[in-house]
Design an enzyme around this catalytic site. Structure first.
Site, PDB file in Angstrom:
ATOM      1  N   TRP A   1       0.805  -1.229   0.000  1.00 15.86           N
ATOM      2  CA  TRP A   1       0.000   0.000   0.000  1.00 15.86           C
ATOM      3  C   TRP A   1       0.830   1.267   0.000  1.00 15.86           C
ATOM      4  CZ3 TRP A   1       2.106   2.043   4.194  1.00 15.86           C
ATOM      5  CH2 TRP A   1       2.433   1.219   5.281  1.00 15.86           C
TER       6      TRP A   1
ATOM      7  N   LYS B   1      -2.783  -7.874  -7.806  1.00 20.89           N
ATOM      8  CA  LYS B   1      -3.605  -7.638  -6.621  1.00 20.89           C
ATOM      9  C   LYS B   1      -2.955  -6.532  -5.802  1.00 20.89           C
ATOM     10  CE  LYS B   1      -3.764  -9.135  -2.489  1.00 20.89           C
ATOM     11  NZ  LYS B   1      -4.090  -7.822  -1.886  1.00 20.89           N
TER      12      LYS B   1
ATOM     13  N   GLU C   1      -5.508  -4.260  -0.291  1.00 20.38           N
ATOM     14  CA  GLU C   1      -6.965  -4.064  -0.267  1.00 20.38           C
ATOM     15  C   GLU C   1      -7.349  -2.631   0.094  1.00 20.38           C
ATOM     16  OE1 GLU C   1      -5.191  -6.292   1.297  1.00 20.38           O
ATOM     17  OE2 GLU C   1      -5.526  -6.255   3.465  1.00 20.38           O
TER      18      GLU C   1
ATOM     19  N   ALA D   1       7.729 -11.168   6.085  1.00 23.26           N
ATOM     20  CA  ALA D   1       6.920 -12.267   6.645  1.00 23.26           C
ATOM     21  C   ALA D   1       5.963 -12.811   5.587  1.00 23.26           C
ATOM     22  CB  ALA D   1       6.152 -11.773   7.866  1.00 23.26           C
TER      23      ALA D   1
ATOM     24  N   GLU E   1      10.262  -8.796  -3.526  1.00 23.85           N
ATOM     25  CA  GLU E   1      10.813  -7.502  -3.084  1.00 23.85           C
ATOM     26  C   GLU E   1      10.275  -7.261  -1.685  1.00 23.85           C
ATOM     27  OE1 GLU E   1      12.899  -5.634  -4.589  1.00 23.85           O
ATOM     28  OE2 GLU E   1      12.792  -6.179  -6.698  1.00 23.85           O
TER      29      GLU E   1
ATOM     30  N   CYS F   1      10.371   1.334   1.750  1.00 19.87           N
ATOM     31  CA  CYS F   1      11.230   0.193   2.072  1.00 19.87           C
ATOM     32  C   CYS F   1      12.711   0.573   2.061  1.00 19.87           C
ATOM     33  CB  CYS F   1      10.961  -0.949   1.099  1.00 19.87           C
ATOM     34  SG  CYS F   1      10.968  -0.402  -0.608  1.00 19.87           S
TER      35      CYS F   1
ATOM     36  N   GLU G   1      11.812  -3.477  11.134  1.00 14.26           N
ATOM     37  CA  GLU G   1      11.244  -2.452  10.264  1.00 14.26           C
ATOM     38  C   GLU G   1      10.071  -1.778  10.983  1.00 14.26           C
ATOM     39  OE1 GLU G   1       9.479  -3.987   6.626  1.00 14.26           O
ATOM     40  OE2 GLU G   1      10.301  -2.301   5.515  1.00 14.26           O
TER      41      GLU G   1
HETATM   42  P1  NAD Z   1       2.262  -6.899   3.398  1.00 15.50           P
HETATM   43  O1  NAD Z   1       3.304  -7.929   3.245  1.00 15.50           O
HETATM   44  O2  NAD Z   1       1.405  -6.925   4.608  1.00 15.50           O
HETATM   45  O3  NAD Z   1       1.248  -6.937   2.166  1.00 15.50           O
HETATM   46  C1  NAD Z   1       1.702  -6.831   0.838  1.00 15.50           C
HETATM   47  C2  NAD Z   1       0.670  -7.426  -0.092  1.00 15.50           C
HETATM   48  O4  NAD Z   1       0.562  -8.826   0.175  1.00 15.50           O
HETATM   49  C3  NAD Z   1      -0.741  -6.860   0.064  1.00 15.50           C
HETATM   50  O5  NAD Z   1      -1.343  -6.757  -1.208  1.00 15.50           O
HETATM   51  C4  NAD Z   1      -1.437  -7.935   0.895  1.00 15.50           C
HETATM   52  O6  NAD Z   1      -2.843  -7.975   0.700  1.00 15.50           O
HETATM   53  C5  NAD Z   1      -0.792  -9.195   0.328  1.00 15.50           C
HETATM   54  N1  NAD Z   1      -0.840 -10.365   1.209  1.00 15.50           N
HETATM   55  C6  NAD Z   1      -0.936 -10.417   2.559  1.00 15.50           C
HETATM   56  N2  NAD Z   1      -0.956 -11.705   2.971  1.00 15.50           N
HETATM   57  C7  NAD Z   1      -0.874 -12.483   1.870  1.00 15.50           C
HETATM   58  C8  NAD Z   1      -0.833 -13.884   1.641  1.00 15.50           C
HETATM   59  N3  NAD Z   1      -0.907 -14.762   2.656  1.00 15.50           N
HETATM   60  N4  NAD Z   1      -0.735 -14.333   0.380  1.00 15.50           N
HETATM   61  C9  NAD Z   1      -0.653 -13.470  -0.668  1.00 15.50           C
HETATM   62  N5  NAD Z   1      -0.690 -12.128  -0.519  1.00 15.50           N
HETATM   63  C10 NAD Z   1      -0.785 -11.635   0.735  1.00 15.50           C
HETATM   64  O7  NAD Z   1       3.011  -5.510   3.229  1.00 15.50           O
HETATM   65  P2  NAD Z   1       2.406  -4.051   3.369  1.00 15.50           P
HETATM   66  O8  NAD Z   1       2.177  -3.812   4.819  1.00 15.50           O
HETATM   67  O9  NAD Z   1       1.293  -3.864   2.408  1.00 15.50           O
HETATM   68  O10 NAD Z   1       3.629  -3.153   2.826  1.00 15.50           O
HETATM   69  C11 NAD Z   1       4.702  -2.806   3.611  1.00 15.50           C
HETATM   70  C12 NAD Z   1       5.861  -3.749   3.391  1.00 15.50           C
HETATM   71  O11 NAD Z   1       6.219  -3.771   2.016  1.00 15.50           O
HETATM   72  C13 NAD Z   1       7.101  -3.310   4.121  1.00 15.50           C
HETATM   73  O12 NAD Z   1       7.703  -4.431   4.701  1.00 15.50           O
HETATM   74  C14 NAD Z   1       7.979  -2.743   3.024  1.00 15.50           C
HETATM   75  O13 NAD Z   1       9.351  -2.745   3.301  1.00 15.50           O
HETATM   76  C15 NAD Z   1       7.631  -3.621   1.887  1.00 15.50           C
HETATM   77  N6  NAD Z   1       7.969  -2.986   0.613  1.00 15.50           N
HETATM   78  C16 NAD Z   1       9.050  -3.465  -0.073  1.00 15.50           C
HETATM   79  C17 NAD Z   1       9.417  -2.873  -1.276  1.00 15.50           C
HETATM   80  C18 NAD Z   1      10.597  -3.378  -2.056  1.00 15.50           C
HETATM   81  O14 NAD Z   1      10.747  -2.969  -3.194  1.00 15.50           O
HETATM   82  N7  NAD Z   1      11.427  -4.244  -1.516  1.00 15.50           N
HETATM   83  C19 NAD Z   1       8.677  -1.809  -1.783  1.00 15.50           C
HETATM   84  C20 NAD Z   1       7.572  -1.356  -1.059  1.00 15.50           C
HETATM   85  C21 NAD Z   1       7.223  -1.969   0.146  1.00 15.50           C
END
Ligand code: NAD
Length: 506
Positions: free
Chosen positions: A156, A180, A183, A236, A255, A289, A394
């Site tokens: 998000w 996807k 949400e 995670a 990523e 990130c 983080e």
């Molecule tokens: P998140 O891992 O909670 O969610 C990311 C996405 O995964 C969302 O669309 C979520 O709905 C989906 N998701 C959640 N559980 C899932 C499952 N069991 N199976 C499949 N999809 C699932 O992360 P967030 O809170 O939305 O974003 C923040 C995180 O993203 C931070 O850790 C940040 O560092 C990381 N991030 C990394 C980069 C990069 O390029 N490395 C860029 C942006 C954000």
């Protein structure tokens, strides 16, 4: 071009070139700036996922066999469509995320347009390394081919840019995509898909499912017709997604999270380092990130660095994200704000010095009441050991932790001492220190005398628990293509030399 509005959208699923409601439960999108309702939509159900994958599967034969020139022209038109919708995209991005409108206008949207323009060019530059007669009896050549339907999952924090990073290289290489978004931030991904249609990209090449991770996300990753999984999000969840991908023997690109160190050597330009730390820590409310999260400052500069950052943190204008004068808007949600506050409170309880911030503001820079929004002050923490939770984990909020170091060895060792490895920066005027730091910092990107800038031509991706694979740049095309070796007999004889292993000399 038909664009979604924040009022009553025609539904938050975009499948086969059409927007429609999902078949899942209702989901309320909250305005992070006010706590009020932005809109309510129906989430994607398992059936919606299956339909989107079927649409992408149906679109694949035509799109994957389009010429690079045709795909390139479509992406050029997409860049123009996105550019023409720039202001609406910026406002929608700010409305759904709470990020300052200046950031949406000057970073998120132009970065996305530039990415589309870059991949329009890159689409025509797919290459294999060499062709030749390696065995003596065959001509070998390389075909670089798309993979199929890509299931992409985005976070998000930068919804529009993440949609661009996931969709553009995939379709430039001839794949079709089901994305996807998170949400709580589907709106600009839907606008991106509509811009793709307006650009003449065939229906089904780009599909967007607005749904929950545990249901729609897992279904997408596990779907047998999805051949590759591209995920950006937390470490995670990335682990779980990676496991599901391995079970299906699918290619994966992960990523993940970051905890970027910011290493200030004692010869650094202090003013530059202080400004760099403040901007690097607070961009996107620290929900980035690659944000600067741990500053290691060599002892002679430590006190001045801390007081310089604390002073600038105090001058940051917090307030309405839609106000161009605002530097720091709301965090994505009240839940995220409370999570950030939890890290700070636990550090405080463990004896940390909170040198600035450490609380939610009541009022904005213009005196407006902020109590209903998801705001948090820029927060500076010192006096914590390297193994403290706030140094190792983080936080994903406007929080910078500063620690001192004595020798260069120690500074670089501490900088590398977390599970993450997404980005890092070194601040020095000494070319040898700079060379050493860029060699030894274990991260997918190392800046020298700056922190944050990205560019479409250069790759973004992690080391260690920050994942693997590259976004942006020509390197991302390696992720979204597979290599086929074609070996063609040149002898035209029935009895090949190597047949002796089967037939002997008879
Ligand atoms: P998140 O891992 O909670 O969610 C990311 C996405 O995964 C969302 O669309 C979520 O709905 C989906 N998701 C959640 N559980 C899932 C499952 N069991 N199976 C499949 N999809 C699932 O992360 P967030 O809170 O939305 O974003 C923040 C995180 O993203 C931070 O850790 C940040 O560092 C990381 N991030 C990394 C980069 C990069 O390029 N490395 C860029 C942006 C954000």
């Amino acid at each position: 071009m038909e664009r979604p509005t924040l009022g009553t959208p025609p539904g938050a699923q975009y499948v086969a070139g059409r927007r429609r409601p999902g078949r899942g439960e209702e989901f309320r999108l909250t305005d992070p700036a006010s706590g009020g309702e932005l809109l309510t939509y129906r989430l994607a159900s398992a059936e919606d996922v299956d339909e989107a994958v079927a649409a992408a599967t149906a679109a694949y034969p035509e799109w994957s066999s389009a010429t690079p020139a045709d795909r390139s022209a479509a992406l050029t038109r997409l860049a123009a469509e996105l550019d023409s919708a720039a202001e609406e995209l910026a406002q929608t991005e700010t409305a759904q995320t709470g990020k300052p409108i200046r950031l949406s206008r000057e970073f998120d949207v132009p970065g996305t347009v530039d990415n589309a323009a870059f991949f329009a060019g890159a689409a025509r530059n797919l290459e294999g390394r060499a062709a030749g007669e390696y065995s003596g009896d065959h001509t070998s050549s390389i075909r670089r081919e798309p993979i199929g339907v890509v299931g992409s999952i985005a976070p998000w924090n930068y919804p529009l840019q993440m949609a661009a990073w996931k969709i553009l290289p995939a379709i430039a290489a001839g794949n079709t995509v089901v994305l996807k978004p998170a949400e709580n931030t589907p709106l600009t991904s839907l606008m991106f898909a509509e811009a793709a249609k307006a650009a003449g990209i065939p229906d089904g090449v780009v599909n967007v499912l607005s749904g929950q991770g545990s249901s729609a996300g897992e279904r997408l990753v596990s779907h047998p017709d999805v051949r590759m999984v591209s995920f950006t999000g937390s470490t995670a969840v990335g682990r779980r997604v990676g496991e599901l991908a391995v079970r299906g023997v699918k290619r994966s690109h992960l990523e993940l999270g970051g905890k970027a160190p910011f290493v200030v050597f004692d010869d650094a330009d202090l003013e530059a380092a202080v400004h760099g730390a403040v901007a690097g820590a607070l961009i996107n409310g620290g929900q980035d990130c690659t944000a600067a999260t741990r500053a290691y400052v060599q002892r002679p500069l430590f006190e001045d660095f801390v007081s310089g950052v604390a002073e600038l943190f105090g001058r940051i204008r917090i307030g309405d994200p839609a106000d161009p004068a605002t530097d720091l808007g709301a965090l994505i949600s009240h839940r995220q704000r409370d999570a950030v506050a939890g890290f700070v409170e636990r550090a405080r309880a463990a004896g940390a010095v909170i040198a600035a911030g450490g609380e939610a503001p009541d009022k904005g820079h213009d005196g407006a009441d902020l109590s209903a929004g998801a705001y948090y002050r820029p927060t500076l923490i010192t006096g914590v050991p390297q193994d403290a939770e706030c140094v190792q984990q983080e936080i994903f909020g406007p929080v910078l932790v500063v620690l001192p170091f004595d020798t260069d060895d120690e500074g670089l060792r501490l900088a590398n001492d977390t599970p993450y490895g997404l980005a890092a920066s070194a601040w020095t005027r000494d070319v040898y220190r700079s060379l050493r730091a860029t060699r030894e910092l274990q991260a997918g990107c190392v800046w020298v005398n700056d922190h944050i800038p990205i560019i479409s031509e250069m790759p973004h991706g992690g080391y260690k628990a920050s994942g693997y694979g590259k976004d942006m740049s020509q390197y991302s095309l390696d992720e979204y293509t597979q290599i086929k070796h074609v070996m063609q007999d040149t002898t035209a004889v029935a009895r090949k030399g190597w047949h002796r292993t089967i037939f002997g000399d008879v």
